[in-house]
Design a protein around this motif. Sequence first.
Motif, PDB file in Angstrom:
ATOM      1  N   ALA A   1      34.806  91.252  86.592  1.00  0.00           N
ATOM      2  CA  ALA A   1      33.702  92.175  86.344  1.00  0.00           C
ATOM      3  C   ALA A   1      33.476  92.306  84.846  1.00  0.00           C
ATOM      4  O   ALA A   1      34.423  92.309  84.060  1.00  0.00           O
ATOM      5  CB  ALA A   1      34.019  93.548  86.919  1.00  0.00           C
ATOM      6  N   THR A   2      32.219  92.409  84.462  1.00  0.00           N
ATOM      7  CA  THR A   2      31.939  92.839  83.102  1.00  0.00           C
ATOM      8  C   THR A   2      32.403  94.286  82.946  1.00  0.00           C
ATOM      9  O   THR A   2      32.518  95.030  83.924  1.00  0.00           O
ATOM     10  CB  THR A   2      30.447  92.719  82.787  1.00  0.00           C
ATOM     11  N   ILE A   3      32.704  94.672  81.703  1.00  0.00           N
ATOM     12  CA  ILE A   3      33.219  96.020  81.445  1.00  0.00           C
ATOM     13  C   ILE A   3      32.078  97.023  81.557  1.00  0.00           C
ATOM     14  O   ILE A   3      31.057  96.902  80.879  1.00  0.00           O
ATOM     15  CB  ILE A   3      33.853  96.097  80.044  1.00  0.00           C
ATOM     16  N   GLY A   4      32.264  98.006  82.413  1.00  0.00           N
ATOM     17  CA  GLY A   4      31.207  98.981  82.660  1.00  0.00           C
ATOM     18  C   GLY A   4      30.873  99.830  81.442  1.00  0.00           C
ATOM     19  O   GLY A   4      31.686  99.993  80.526  1.00  0.00           O
ATOM     20  N   PRO A   5      29.668 100.394  81.400  1.00  0.00           N
ATOM     21  CA  PRO A   5      29.258 101.236  80.276  1.00  0.00           C
ATOM     22  C   PRO A   5      29.954 102.595  80.293  1.00  0.00           C
ATOM     23  O   PRO A   5      30.241 103.141  81.353  1.00  0.00           O
ATOM     24  CB  PRO A   5      27.750 101.393  80.497  1.00  0.00           C
ATOM     25  N   PHE A   6      30.220 103.133  79.095  1.00  0.00           N
ATOM     26  CA  PHE A   6      30.831 104.461  79.027  1.00  0.00           C
ATOM     27  C   PHE A   6      30.439 105.222  77.774  1.00  0.00           C
ATOM     28  O   PHE A   6      31.094 106.194  77.397  1.00  0.00           O
ATOM     29  CB  PHE A   6      32.358 104.368  79.149  1.00  0.00           C
ATOM     30  N   ALA A   7      29.338 104.819  77.128  1.00  0.00           N
ATOM     31  CA  ALA A   7      28.840 105.587  75.985  1.00  0.00           C
ATOM     32  C   ALA A   7      28.435 106.977  76.450  1.00  0.00           C
ATOM     33  O   ALA A   7      27.916 107.152  77.550  1.00  0.00           O
ATOM     34  CB  ALA A   7      27.657 104.883  75.331  1.00  0.00           C
ATOM     35  N   GLY A   8      28.702 107.969  75.612  1.00  0.00           N
ATOM     36  CA  GLY A   8      28.391 109.344  75.962  1.00  0.00           C
ATOM     37  C   GLY A   8      29.423 110.010  76.837  1.00  0.00           C
ATOM     38  O   GLY A   8      29.207 111.137  77.306  1.00  0.00           O
ATOM     39  N   ALA A   9      30.567 109.350  77.061  1.00  0.00           N
ATOM     40  CA  ALA A   9      31.634 109.966  77.856  1.00  0.00           C
ATOM     41  C   ALA A   9      32.054 111.290  77.227  1.00  0.00           C
ATOM     42  O   ALA A   9      32.118 111.433  76.003  1.00  0.00           O
ATOM     43  CB  ALA A   9      32.835 109.035  77.944  1.00  0.00           C
ATOM     44  N   ILE A  10      32.342 112.262  78.079  1.00  0.00           N
ATOM     45  CA  ILE A  10      32.639 113.617  77.589  1.00  0.00           C
ATOM     46  C   ILE A  10      34.041 113.728  77.005  1.00  0.00           C
ATOM     47  O   ILE A  10      34.377 114.750  76.405  1.00  0.00           O
ATOM     48  CB  ILE A  10      32.482 114.645  78.724  1.00  0.00           C
TER      49      ILE A  10
END
Length: 376
Positions: A291-300
């Motif tokens: 899998a490509t690495i999932g997005p996580f920008a804006g994580a709290i």
Amino acid sequence: MDGQWVAGFRSAVISPYEEIRLNEPRGFRDQTVRQVLRMAGGGERIRVRLSNRYGRAPLTVGEARVAGRGGREGTALRFGGSGRVTVPPGAEVVSDPAGLAVRAGTDLLLSLYLPEETGPATYSHMPMETAYVAAGNRAGAAELPGAERVEARFYVTGVDVFVAEAKATKAPGIAVAFGDSWFEGVGTTVGANRRSVDALNRRLERGWVVNQGIAGNRLLTDEIGEHALARFERDVVSVPGVTDVLVHFGINDLGLPGMAGLPPASADDLIAGFTELARRARGAGLRIHAATIGPFAGAIYPGHDTPEGMAARRRVNEWIRGSGTFDAVFDVARAVEDPARPDHILPAFDSGDGMHLNDEGARAMAGSVDLGALGI
């Protein structure tokens, strides 16, 4: 009866002594622990795997029973012919075969009576399922009124199923989902079986996928659970019947270090780690799907979202897509990203923390897998 034993359920475990934990260690004494296990695959008989891998005291199981939903006292498990077993620290045990047929997509209820002090338990810390804890020996009770509810799974690492020869000759194969919280299911509805692996199994007509995801797990570094390269042999290669492995790692290598003020893993190091996983999979005769690495920008979570981490994620994903290192690629990142902000999860798929998928997001992740390439 001729046939073969294959994995019908798996649950990856961690140590209660981890430096970083998302919940407090749990131990038991004169208590029954009942756990719900959603079977990925079925067979004519079963055998159950229990682990005291990270325990520091012997684990005594005074009685163990399995039942289907709505079952009464269930079927007693035996270990070397005995209804009672003691598992030394660091060891595992497999039950004798039990004559209980199970079907894929159904729940198995495992009840363990633990008469003696266990110490902190080897466990799965975020399985998105509830365990029920009751005083005394209630292993044979149909119901556990007033039981304490705990969102974790204890001691059980797997259920094998026996596939008779007539079916075994047509057995299409078994895949292991090997990765982090995006497989284990964090962010999806507890007890509803809406993890990405569950959604993928609902797409399959013949084979199935067992779940070896650990929330917080990393490709390169021990932090929450042993890192991927350290546990690959145990949690993938040794799984009976395995033909394929699906991997999703990288988010925690890029995000978790920031919580301690450390830099994220480099793109070069992650690429080297993925390359080594592919080498080991092929050496074991397995197909590997990345899998490509999932997005996580804006994580709290403080420190997770850094420019360095986002840049490394983009570079590694382009390498995963184009390197030809894997038998197949499933592009999770593009399946769940916000097109207007590709480093972010699409709001409709966001569980609310900017880092984990909700039920619909998990379904979209499962939908990114090419079933033809998977080949099971």
